[in-house]
Design a protein around this motif. Structure first.
Motif, PDB file in Angstrom:
ATOM      1  N   GLY A   1     -33.316  -3.996   1.358  1.00  0.00           N
ATOM      2  CA  GLY A   1     -34.217  -4.946   1.481  1.00  0.00           C
ATOM      3  C   GLY A   1     -33.686  -6.259   2.076  1.00  0.00           C
ATOM      4  O   GLY A   1     -32.072  -6.173   2.135  1.00  0.00           O
TER       5      GLY A   1
ATOM      6  N   GLN B   1     -30.417  -4.185   5.884  1.00  0.00           N
ATOM      7  CA  GLN B   1     -31.377  -3.883   4.727  1.00  0.00           C
ATOM      8  C   GLN B   1     -31.791  -2.238   4.565  1.00  0.00           C
ATOM      9  O   GLN B   1     -32.311  -2.085   3.607  1.00  0.00           O
ATOM     10  CB  GLN B   1     -32.853  -4.345   5.535  1.00  0.00           C
TER      11      GLN B   1
ATOM     12  N   TRP C   1     -35.662  -8.517  -3.927  1.00  0.00           N
ATOM     13  CA  TRP C   1     -34.585  -7.425  -3.311  1.00  0.00           C
ATOM     14  C   TRP C   1     -33.222  -8.047  -3.983  1.00  0.00           C
ATOM     15  O   TRP C   1     -32.464  -7.244  -4.226  1.00  0.00           O
ATOM     16  CB  TRP C   1     -34.816  -7.654  -2.081  1.00  0.00           C
TER      17      TRP C   1
ATOM     18  N   GLN D   1     -32.370  -7.083  -7.485  1.00  0.00           N
ATOM     19  CA  GLN D   1     -32.281  -5.308  -8.092  1.00  0.00           C
ATOM     20  C   GLN D   1     -30.858  -5.303  -8.233  1.00  0.00           C
ATOM     21  O   GLN D   1     -29.893  -5.462  -7.474  1.00  0.00           O
ATOM     22  CB  GLN D   1     -32.645  -4.818  -6.842  1.00  0.00           C
TER      23      GLN D   1
ATOM     24  N   CYS E   1     -41.170   0.387   0.574  1.00  0.00           N
ATOM     25  CA  CYS E   1     -40.373  -0.351   0.123  1.00  0.00           C
ATOM     26  C   CYS E   1     -40.978  -1.193  -1.122  1.00  0.00           C
ATOM     27  O   CYS E   1     -40.399  -1.289  -2.142  1.00  0.00           O
ATOM     28  CB  CYS E   1     -40.068  -1.520   1.139  1.00  0.00           C
TER      29      CYS E   1
ATOM     30  N   CYS F   1     -35.476  -0.998   3.370  1.00  0.00           N
ATOM     31  CA  CYS F   1     -35.057  -0.764   2.367  1.00  0.00           C
ATOM     32  C   CYS F   1     -34.315   0.313   2.299  1.00  0.00           C
ATOM     33  O   CYS F   1     -34.246   1.446   3.103  1.00  0.00           O
ATOM     34  CB  CYS F   1     -36.147  -1.057   1.146  1.00  0.00           C
TER      35      CYS F   1
END
Length: 265
Positions: free
Chosen positions: A95, A105, A14, A17, A256, A35
């Motif tokens: 995330g 998150q 995560w 990203q 997610c 997420c």
């Protein structure tokens, strides 16, 4: 209860990203195990605000959170406040963070510093600026830094109906209770005492309409929280904000996993 697995920072996909996922914006899962689909970024500068630590790229959120940030900043400007400093929001696909937060998150959490900016800060300044402490931990009371400006901003933040709760250090909650005890203060119940949160406050929004897999938080107790509940926090030893530590990895909803999959469209 969520299951947790300890992982090293580099094994957290995560944090790697760099762009949001496609699809309609949805907060998925819980605030601390979820997420974010279709995240949007908050620009680094705007009317009444500046984004902190832009190099960390934690300036994403659900569109309802982006609008909340922009609205709060404009309201603060109208009240004559300097630029507010916006801290951590969420990452590009939400995330878990490597360290520092277990929540943030699903794109519905944002930290706002109690410190203001009286000028436009450079990128370097915003990456390196230090927080301003609001609590005297030796006395377990707010200090002289907690003034009318901080009170005004916190009240503006809490009065918005999109807000589910706001985490503040217990002495800050106490100071707000003393300030507004004899006024129309239904919003005070949204201010939840929690250790840490002495140089910033943490806003959490309700699950948005259309986020069918968003897990709402258990409702707060009824009332303004200025009585026995607050006193129970103040009776505990004061806890000074600590350095970030590595976070355990939660087991996330199956949806997610799709955000990280090449099959996700």
């Amino acid at each position: 209860m969520y299951q947790w697995i300890l992982v090293a920072a580099m094994s957290n996909p995560w944090a790697l990203q760099s762009t949001p996922s496609s699809g309609t914006a949805e907060a998925i899962g819980g605030y601390a195990a979820g997420c974010l689909q279709g995240a949007v970024a908050v620009p680094e500068y705007g009317t009444g605000y500046q984004i902190l630590r832009p190099k960390q790229k934690r300036f994403y959120g659900h569109p309802i959170m982006r609008q909340y940030v922009l609205d709060l900043a404009r309201q603060a400007r109208k009240m004559g406040l300097p630029d507010i400093l916006v801290g951590d929001m969420a990452m590009a696909k939400g995330g878990p963070f490597n360290s520092g937060h277990r929540s943030h998150q699903s794109g519905l959490d944002t930290d706002f510093w109690f410190r203001f900016a009286t000028k436009k800060l450079s990128t370097s300044e915003r990456n390196n600026i230090q927080p301003l402490e609001m609590v005297d931990f030796s006395k377990n009371k707010v200090n002289k830094n907690f003034s009318s400006q901080q009170i005004t901003l916190l009240k503006l933040a809490a009065q918005d109906p999109r807000v589910e709760r706001i985490f503040v250090n217990p002495p800050i909650k106490e100071a707000m209770c003393e300030q507004f005890r004899d006024t129309d203060h239904a919003w005070l119940g949204k201010l939840r005492p929690w250790f840490g949160h002495s140089a910033h406050f943490h806003v959490r929004l309700h699950c948005p309409v259309g986020s069918k897999d968003c897990e709402p938080q258990k409702p707060s107790p009824a009332g303004d929280g200025c009585g026995e509940e607050l006193q129970s926090w103040l009776n505990k030893p004061a806890v000074v904000s600590s350095k970030p530590v590595p976070n355990p990895m939660p087991v996330l909803p199956e949806r997610c996993d799709m955000l990280l999959s090449k099959k996700h469209k």
